[in-house]
Design a protein around this motif. Structure first.
Motif, short mmCIF file in Angstrom:
data_model
loop_
_atom_site.label_atom_id
_atom_site.label_comp_id
_atom_site.label_asym_id
_atom_site.label_seq_id
_atom_site.Cartn_x
_atom_site.Cartn_y
_atom_site.Cartn_z
N THR A 232 0.85 -1.18 0.00
CA THR A 232 0.00 0.00 0.00
C THR A 232 0.89 1.23 0.00
O THR A 232 2.07 1.16 0.37
N ILE A 256 -6.14 11.01 -0.22
CA ILE A 256 -5.94 9.69 -0.83
C ILE A 256 -5.94 8.62 0.26
O ILE A 256 -5.27 8.76 1.28
N ASP A 257 -6.67 7.55 0.02
CA ASP A 257 -6.75 6.44 0.97
C ASP A 257 -5.36 5.81 1.12
O ASP A 257 -4.76 5.37 0.13
N THR A 260 -4.42 2.61 -0.70
CA THR A 260 -4.30 2.60 -2.16
C THR A 260 -2.90 2.18 -2.57
O THR A 260 -1.93 2.36 -1.82
N GLN A 264 -2.69 2.83 -8.94
CA GLN A 264 -4.07 3.33 -9.04
C GLN A 264 -4.14 4.86 -9.18
O GLN A 264 -5.20 5.40 -9.44
#
Length: 278
Positions: A232, A256-257, A260, A264
């Motif tokens: 990640t 942003i997560d 992620t 992506q």
């Protein structure tokens, strides 16, 4: 009409110069005039353009570019090939619009060139294709477009979008400068010697800078994000940010997560992460 080089002329020139194409320099010479005409046509260059050609070799593409009326600045690292090219062109016309610069394309600067090039058109050595394109785009702001022939695998990476299996560092860094797209396949048979890989043409156009973030800061984030593709972003950016916890904070600040993965994100999202770090 300019006489282009065919298989017989290519082999005769190579024999005259005692040139044996080397894998080290990525030398595979195009000997098919129709392929040269297709590349030149797709490049869209013509009178008024200053074309930068990297690795002109024996001059196949050089002659095709000169036939459009464009000026050509040919950068060749091989002293034997660089020495012969002006004569090859003089024998067929257009020599007054050709300048040969004997240099390593990975080291040239705008000061090394006689004019500011507007387009890059080249059959690039496979092993240095991406570094050459990125170096030239960074150092030659006058370059507004390009068409390069590279290994198909490299072409896929250069033109890939987020979420693609081939999306990675080259994709994002090229996107910083503008839009890249794969435009055509090139068969192996048009080269001498015949390479053991397929080739393709990639076109690009310089666009607006994606953000006010400095290129080096953005590229550092990109390098870190893809250094461990399967992790990640929170984990992959830990060394860049100083810790995984700090990386998570910056990602959340950028919207942003943290879970992620790098493949992506598009270049604009990477710019937000770089900007979040201040």
């Amino acid at each position: 009409m300019t006489e282009l080089l065919g298989p017989a002329e290519i082999r005769a020139l190579a024999a005259e110069l005692d040139v044996r194409p080397t894998k080290k320099l990525g030398q595979n010479f195009v000997h098919d005039p129709n392929t040269v005409r297709r590349i030149v046509d797709l490049s869209g260059v013509g009178e008024g353009d200053v074309v930068l050609e990297v690795g002109p070799g024996l001059g196949s593409l050089t002659l095709g570019l000169l036939a459009t009326g464009a000026e050509v600045v040919a950068v060749e690292i091989d002293p034997v090939l660089a020495g012969r090219l002006p004569n090859t062109v003089a024998e067929r016309g257009g020599a007054e619009r050709l300048t040969v610069v004997r240099a390593d394309a990975l080291r040239i600067t705008v000061e090394d060139l006689p004019a500011r090039p507007t387009a890059l058109v080249a059959n690039l050595p496979y092993n240095v294709a991406v570094p050459v394109v990125l170096h030239l785009l960074a150092g030659l702001p006058s370059l507004t477009s390009g068409l390069v022939m590279v290994q198909t695998e490299v072409a896929d990476r250069m033109a890939a979008g987020p979420g693609s299996r081939t999306y990675g560092v080259p994709s994002v860094k090229l996107a910083w400068y503008g839009k890249a797209r794969k435009v055509a396949a090139v068969p192996r048979a048009v080269f001498w010697p015949v390479p053991n890989v397929d080739s393709a043409l990639v076109a690009f156009e310089r666009g607006d800078v994606v953000s006010s973030v400095e290129r080096e800061r953005l590229f550092a984030v990109v390098d870190a994000a893809f250094s461990q593709r399967r992790k990640t972003l929170r984990a992959a950016l830990a060394s860049w940010a100083g810790s995984a916890e700090r990386a998570g904070e910056l990602l959340e600040k950028a919207g942003i997560d943290p879970k992620t993965r790098g493949e992506q994100l598009d270049v604009h999202q990477f710019a937000r992460i770089a900007a979040a770090a201040g």
